[in-house]
Enzyme design. Structure first.
Site, PDB file in Angstrom:
ATOM      1  CG  HIS A 101      -2.274   0.624   0.801  1.00 29.04           C
ATOM      2  ND1 HIS A 101      -3.586   0.389   1.769  1.00 29.04           N
ATOM      3  CD2 HIS A 101      -2.670   1.309  -0.246  1.00 29.04           C
ATOM      4  CE1 HIS A 101      -4.465   0.830   0.941  1.00 29.04           C
ATOM      5  NE2 HIS A 101      -4.074   1.584   0.056  1.00 29.04           N
ATOM      6  CG  ASP A 129      -6.239  -0.623   4.761  1.00 36.12           C
ATOM      7  OD1 ASP A 129      -6.215  -1.755   5.282  1.00 36.12           O
ATOM      8  OD2 ASP A 129      -5.230  -0.175   4.062  1.00 36.12           O
ATOM      9  CG  HIS A 133      -4.253  -2.386   8.888  1.00 29.31           C
ATOM     10  ND1 HIS A 133      -4.271  -3.372   7.746  1.00 29.31           N
ATOM     11  CD2 HIS A 133      -3.925  -3.138   9.853  1.00 29.31           C
ATOM     12  CE1 HIS A 133      -4.135  -4.583   8.224  1.00 29.31           C
ATOM     13  NE2 HIS A 133      -3.681  -4.439   9.237  1.00 29.31           N
ATOM     14  CG  ASP A 175      -2.523   1.791   5.352  1.00 29.54           C
ATOM     15  OD1 ASP A 175      -2.381   0.920   6.316  1.00 29.54           O
ATOM     16  OD2 ASP A 175      -2.853   1.334   4.410  1.00 29.54           O
ATOM     17  CG  HIS A 197       2.383  -1.740   4.381  1.00 34.60           C
ATOM     18  ND1 HIS A 197       1.689  -2.585   4.240  1.00 34.60           N
ATOM     19  CD2 HIS A 197       2.932  -1.502   5.979  1.00 34.60           C
ATOM     20  CE1 HIS A 197       1.750  -3.432   5.486  1.00 34.60           C
ATOM     21  NE2 HIS A 197       2.388  -2.754   6.321  1.00 34.60           N
ATOM     22  CG  ASP A 240      -4.757  -3.002   2.284  1.00 39.63           C
ATOM     23  OD1 ASP A 240      -5.010  -4.395   2.279  1.00 39.63           O
ATOM     24  OD2 ASP A 240      -4.007  -2.551   3.211  1.00 39.63           O
ATOM     25  CG  ASP A 295      -5.310  -5.310   4.793  1.00 38.47           C
ATOM     26  OD1 ASP A 295      -6.407  -4.645   4.977  1.00 38.47           O
ATOM     27  OD2 ASP A 295      -4.151  -5.323   5.166  1.00 38.47           O
ATOM     28  CD  GLU A 343      -0.041  -4.272   1.747  1.00 39.51           C
ATOM     29  OE1 GLU A 343       0.356  -5.295   1.701  1.00 39.51           O
ATOM     30  OE2 GLU A 343       0.248  -3.223   2.161  1.00 39.51           O
TER      31      GLU A 343
HETATM   32  C1  DIR Z   1       0.380  -1.233  11.198  1.00 40.26           C
HETATM   33  C2  DIR Z   1      -0.062  -2.070  10.147  1.00 40.26           C
HETATM   34  N1  DIR Z   1      -0.658  -0.194  11.552  1.00 40.26           N
HETATM   35  C3  DIR Z   1       1.745  -0.535  10.707  1.00 40.26           C
HETATM   36  N2  DIR Z   1      -0.602  -1.531   9.000  1.00 40.26           N
HETATM   37  C4  DIR Z   1      -0.947  -2.355   7.946  1.00 40.26           C
HETATM   38  O1  DIR Z   1       2.741  -1.036  10.172  1.00 40.26           O
HETATM   39  O2  DIR Z   1       1.584   0.748  10.725  1.00 40.26           O
HETATM   40  N3  DIR Z   1      -1.423  -1.662   6.870  1.00 40.26           N
HETATM   41  N4  DIR Z   1      -0.683  -3.599   7.534  1.00 40.26           N
HETATM   42  O3  DIR Z   1      -2.224  -2.384   5.849  1.00 40.26           O
HETATM   43 MN    MN Z   2      -3.465  -0.599   3.612  1.00 34.05          MN
HETATM   44 MN    MN Z   3      -4.413  -3.109   5.524  1.00 32.35          MN
HETATM   45 MN    MN Z   4      -1.792  -4.222  13.517  1.00 32.63          MN
END
Ligand code: DIR
Ligand code: MN
Ligand code: MN
Ligand code: MN
Length: 312
Positions: free
Chosen positions: A100, A128, A130, A132, A145, A234, A236, A279
């Site tokens: 991402h 998403d 998350h 991000d 990401h 994303d 996920d 992703e």
């Molecule tokens: C987590 C995971 N918040 C980080 N983030 C992800 O690494 O900053 N984003 N998996 O897709």
């Molecule tokens: Mn993402």
């Molecule tokens: Mn994500």
């Molecule tokens: Mn996490």
């Protein structure tokens, strides 16, 4: 209709190899052929997957805790130019990631083109698990990401040109024009950022409470009609039941049908300027499992829905 395609085989925004294999897998499963032959798009941009190897420096130590900072910065800067060229020519842009972090490039490219062409601000729908939106300082992982929205909205700033300093004002999106859908794994620092800035976010809680139909009504009402929309999806965001082959799966996510519905609603606005699908990691599936295949299939479905497959 004209469609610009950018296939990005890049994984440097996080630590798991394999997400760079996604564009080839998506293309091999027939996605671009379907868009051309079944949905009637004229495709621009070759089907070769860009690996940007020439842009990845041999020595790339962390900066402000960010991992691979120069590589991610250089690659996203190049992507911004590729996406901008398509959007400036009036094409809808499809970017196949990659992790991402590449959205730093895609969104910078479209937001600049929309400003130049229409003198308008663009909206960003971020689907998403998350948010991000970590800054380098709030990030626990150092993975870029997890930071793209912070850089794209100016929350995270950097002077050094070789570490995202190239992101000028014209490449930024207003935090008021960002809408999240599908959140369920948001870091404490990110929650504070979302709260303090009043960012519009629909978590899985909101989707359970109101249903995806009402959530999309509210999301699009927040953006306002006639506003160009960049959809960054994303995979996920989907429940691992539908999309297991991704780097950071989180249970309790969207059904494939809910994901498709989000894409259909965005298509229906007629305001879509770009979509990212990121992703997908076809290498992250237990042997003898159909997970990778199912995840690629789900990704193709999301893209086709955003590009109008469901219209009767
Ligand atoms: C987590 C995971 N918040 C980080 N983030 C992800 O690494 O900053 N984003 N998996 O897709
Ligand atoms: Mn993402
Ligand atoms: Mn994500
Ligand atoms: Mn996490």
């Amino acid at each position: 209709e004209e469609l610009g395609v950018v296939a990005v085989g890049f994984s440097g925004g996080q630590c798991k190899p394999g997400v760079d294999a996604a564009p080839s897998a998506l293309i091999a499963s027939g996605l671009l052929t379907q868009l051309r032959d079944e949905l009637g798009y004229t495709l621009h941009g070759d089907e070769t997957v860009h690996l940007y190897r020439d842009l990845v420096p041999a020595h790339d130590p962390p900066h402000r805790g960010m991992k691979n900072p120069r590589a991610v910065s250089a690659v996203t800067r190049r992507i911004a130019d590729q996406v901008h060229a398509h959007a400036a020519a009036g094409r809808l842009v499809l970017t196949l990631g990659g992790d991402h972090s590449i959205a730093i490039g895609t969104v910078a490219g479209t937001t600049r083109a929309v400003r130049e062409r229409l003198g308008r601000e663009m909206a960003l729908i971020w689907v998403d698990a998350h948010a991000d939106i970590n800054t380098p300082e709030t990030s626990g992982s150092g993975n870029v990401h997890g930071m793209p929205v912070a850089f794209l909205t100016g929350l995270a700033k950097e002077e050094r040109e070789d570490v995202f300093g190239w992101l000028g004002k014209e490449s930024l999106v207003s935090l008021r024009k960002v809408v999240y859908i599908g959140l369920r794994d948001v870091d404490a620092g990110e929650k504070r950022i979302l709260r303090e800035n009043g960012v519009k976010a629909f978590s899985m809680f909101d989707i359970d409470r109101h249903g995806i139909g009402r959530v999309m009504e509210m999301a699009l009402a927040h953006i306002g009609s006639d506003t160009p929309i960049h959809l960054s999806f994303d995979v996920d965001a989907l429940d691992p039941m539908w999309a297991p082959s991704t780097g950071t799966p989180v249970r309790g996510g969207l059904t494939l049908r809910e994901g498709d519905y989000i894409c259909e609603c965005v298509h229906e606005t007629g305001s879509l300027v770009a979509i990212d699908l990121v992703e997908v990691n076809p290498t992250l599936a237990p042997a003898n499992d159909t997970g990778a295949h199912e995840t690629v299939r789900a990704g193709c479905s999301l893209v086709r829905c955003a590009l109008g497959e469901s219209l009767l």
